[in-house]
Design a protein around this motif. Structure first.
Motif, PDB file in Angstrom:
ATOM      1  N   GLU A 163       5.539  -9.077   4.667  1.00  0.00           N
ATOM      2  CA  GLU A 163       4.438  -8.621   5.524  1.00  0.00           C
ATOM      3  C   GLU A 163       4.628  -7.137   5.862  1.00  0.00           C
ATOM      4  O   GLU A 163       4.393  -6.716   6.997  1.00  0.00           O
ATOM      5  N   SER A 164       5.036  -6.364   4.865  1.00  0.00           N
ATOM      6  CA  SER A 164       5.509  -5.006   5.131  1.00  0.00           C
ATOM      7  C   SER A 164       4.435  -4.076   5.671  1.00  0.00           C
ATOM      8  O   SER A 164       4.745  -3.070   6.287  1.00  0.00           O
ATOM      9  N   LEU A 165       3.178  -4.374   5.405  1.00  0.00           N
ATOM     10  CA  LEU A 165       2.128  -3.450   5.835  1.00  0.00           C
ATOM     11  C   LEU A 165       1.352  -3.974   7.045  1.00  0.00           C
ATOM     12  O   LEU A 165       0.436  -3.312   7.534  1.00  0.00           O
ATOM     13  N   SER A 166       1.732  -5.132   7.533  1.00  0.00           N
ATOM     14  CA  SER A 166       0.931  -5.802   8.569  1.00  0.00           C
ATOM     15  C   SER A 166       0.820  -5.009   9.862  1.00  0.00           C
ATOM     16  O   SER A 166      -0.147  -5.158  10.605  1.00  0.00           O
ATOM     17  N   ALA A 167       1.816  -4.168  10.155  1.00  0.00           N
ATOM     18  CA  ALA A 167       1.794  -3.446  11.428  1.00  0.00           C
ATOM     19  C   ALA A 167       0.887  -2.208  11.374  1.00  0.00           C
ATOM     20  O   ALA A 167       0.629  -1.597  12.401  1.00  0.00           O
ATOM     21  N   LEU A 168       0.429  -1.862  10.184  1.00  0.00           N
ATOM     22  CA  LEU A 168      -0.368  -0.627  10.053  1.00  0.00           C
ATOM     23  C   LEU A 168      -1.850  -0.919  10.296  1.00  0.00           C
ATOM     24  O   LEU A 168      -2.325  -2.019  10.053  1.00  0.00           O
ATOM     25  N   ASP A 169      -2.571   0.101  10.766  1.00  0.00           N
ATOM     26  CA  ASP A 169      -4.003  -0.125  10.968  1.00  0.00           C
ATOM     27  C   ASP A 169      -4.718  -0.209   9.616  1.00  0.00           C
ATOM     28  O   ASP A 169      -4.175   0.150   8.581  1.00  0.00           O
ATOM     29  N   HIS A 170      -5.947  -0.690   9.669  1.00  0.00           N
ATOM     30  CA  HIS A 170      -6.653  -1.084   8.454  1.00  0.00           C
ATOM     31  C   HIS A 170      -6.694   0.003   7.374  1.00  0.00           C
ATOM     32  O   HIS A 170      -6.378  -0.242   6.213  1.00  0.00           O
ATOM     33  N   LYS A 171      -7.050   1.211   7.780  1.00  0.00           N
ATOM     34  CA  LYS A 171      -7.248   2.278   6.808  1.00  0.00           C
ATOM     35  C   LYS A 171      -5.921   2.682   6.157  1.00  0.00           C
ATOM     36  O   LYS A 171      -5.818   2.836   4.941  1.00  0.00           O
ATOM     37  N   LEU A 172      -4.903   2.820   6.996  1.00  0.00           N
ATOM     38  CA  LEU A 172      -3.591   3.203   6.507  1.00  0.00           C
ATOM     39  C   LEU A 172      -3.025   2.093   5.612  1.00  0.00           C
ATOM     40  O   LEU A 172      -2.382   2.347   4.600  1.00  0.00           O
ATOM     41  N   ARG A 173      -3.328   0.862   5.991  1.00  0.00           N
ATOM     42  CA  ARG A 173      -2.833  -0.269   5.215  1.00  0.00           C
ATOM     43  C   ARG A 173      -3.422  -0.229   3.804  1.00  0.00           C
ATOM     44  O   ARG A 173      -2.731  -0.420   2.819  1.00  0.00           O
ATOM     45  N   GLN A 174      -4.727   0.056   3.725  1.00  0.00           N
ATOM     46  CA  GLN A 174      -5.369   0.121   2.406  1.00  0.00           C
ATOM     47  C   GLN A 174      -4.755   1.227   1.554  1.00  0.00           C
ATOM     48  O   GLN A 174      -4.531   1.046   0.354  1.00  0.00           O
ATOM     49  N   GLN A 175      -4.476   2.366   2.201  1.00  0.00           N
ATOM     50  CA  GLN A 175      -3.887   3.483   1.475  1.00  0.00           C
ATOM     51  C   GLN A 175      -2.480   3.114   0.984  1.00  0.00           C
ATOM     52  O   GLN A 175      -2.122   3.350  -0.169  1.00  0.00           O
TER      53      GLN A 175
END
Ligand SMILES: Nc1ncnc2c1ncn2[C@@H]1O[C@H](COP(=O)(O)OP(=O)(O)O)[C@@H](O)[C@H]1O
Ligand SMILES: [Mg+2]
Length: 369
Positions: A163-175
């Motif tokens: 779940e490495s990207l789960s803490a990031l907000d949506h836009k940053l997660r997509q990037q």
């Protein structure tokens, strides 16, 4: 995915916590160089699978083979496996370079080599120039990049990401999803990525394992999982889907059946043999439904009458909630075409719902595990 050499193989794994069988007879093959994702709801056993591979947990039974070798006796530190957690787990008092080089220092790598490798790893995650910053001087996305650099600097055969990207907000997660995929391709390291987010799983992976209650529900390419879910759990976990209850009437050709949906005769193609009288679910993705003005009702299509309850314009698509006269509600999603007058239809507009033969997908009824 470069080829189909199995790199990592889990065989008949049993893992218990107290009286609970978290994994029972769990088997899985992961290919060398692929981006493999384990997708499933919270509590289904995803993290447990990763912890077994990493060596943080021991299986109660079964085997884990890496490169053809049983790794049961190899401690976590000595496995060619690194993990990136959701909570970056950086050392707060160490700067970026020291954080990234930590594992190499522990492994006794020469100082000059450490410097070189840290610099290469930071280049991969696009953090050159950040060597002397402390974690508190970094954004969430930058911390996650440091955590990734710290793992890839070890040149593991397998990189585990929980779940490495789960803490990031949506836009940053997509990037970061795009970047992770590029990093994986560039380095050719096998990634085993865990997520409960189906969109993330579909967009990044070569193959996806869908899990529920400690059991594999389906393994396949994102497209196979989305277009040909093997059971109702996979169908409803991955994206939106419309479910029609149907009864098999007769076989009209090899694996092609006439089915009855609420008095309407439709053709349905199955991947397995069905018997007359058998109950099945006929599944249609929102984008595979055809919605038309009643006046344009095609004479050659069997379909359903209904009305529009809700419409929303998403920029790319027009999404509708439709209620059939039998009371059933459906979701449809159509590519927006401003030249097509039928896109004018409004709330309460009477519509005709159908689909092109072959776009349906059939699963047996009652297979919700
Ligand atoms: N150390 C543990 N002790 C007891 N139960 C655990 C432990 N770790 C996980 N579990 C249980 O095992 C199941 C699967 O957990 P986990 O693998 O963390 O699921 P996921 O990562 O898919 O959310 C859950 O029911 C969880 O409560
Ligand atoms: Mg977990």
């Amino acid at each position: 995915m470069t080829d189909n050499n199995v790199l990592l193989s889990l065989r008949n794994i049993i893992k218990r916590f107290g009286p609970q069988d978290v994994l029972s007879e769990f088997s899985l093959d992961i290919y060398d160089g692929e981006f493999f994702t384990i997708l499933g709801p919270s509590g289904c056993g995803k993290t447990t699978v990763l912890r077994l591979i990493a060596g943080f947990e021991d299986a109660d039974d079964g085997k884990i083979m890496l490169d053809g070798q049983d790794i049961a006796g190899i401690s976590a530190e000595r496995r060619p496996v690194n993990t990136v957690f959701q909570s970056y787990a950086l050392f707060p008092h160490m700067n970026v370079a020291d954080n990234v080089g930590y594992g190499l220092r522990m492994a006794g790598v020469a100082k000059a080599d450490i410097k070189q490798r840290v610099s290469e790893a930071l280049a991969v995650v696009e953090l050159k120039g950040f060597e002397l910053r402390k974690p508190h001087q970094l954004s969430g996305g930058q911390k996650q990049r440091v955590a990734i650099a710290r793992a890839i600097v070890m040149k593991p055969k397998v990189l585990l990401l929980d779940e490495s990207l789960s803490a990031l907000d949506h836009k940053l997660r997509q990037q970061m999803q795009m970047e992770l995929k590029q990093i994986q391709r560039q380095l050719g390291i096998t990634f085993v990525y865990v997520t409960h987010d189906q969109e993330e799983a579909l967009s990044m992976s070569d193959r996806v394992l869908v899990m529920n209650h400690g059991q594999a529900q389906q393994i396949g390419s994102p497209r196979e999982i989305y277009e040909a879910p093997r059971n109702m759990f996979v169908a409803s976990f991955i994206g939106e889907i419309n479910v029609f209850d149907a009864t098999v009437v007769s076989e009209t050709a090899e694996l092609t059946y006439q089915v009855d949906i609420n008095g309407v005769a439709k053709t349905a193609h199955a991947e397995f043999r069905l018997e007359p009288g058998e109950a099945v679910h006929v599944l249609l993705r929102p984008e595979d439904l055809r919605i038309e003005y009643i006046e344009d009702q095609p004479s050659d299509e069997q379909g359903f009458l209904g009305k529009v309850l809700e419409r929303s314009y998403t920029g790319k698509t027009l999404d509708s909630l439709i209620e059939l006269d039998c009371g059933k509600q459906l979701r449809s999603s159509e590519f927006f075409n401003e030249d097509d007058p039928s896109f004018d239809y409004r709330i309460n507009q009477r519509v005709w719902v159908s689909w092109i033969d072959g776009w349906e997908h059939v699963v047996k009824a009652g297979e919700l595990s």
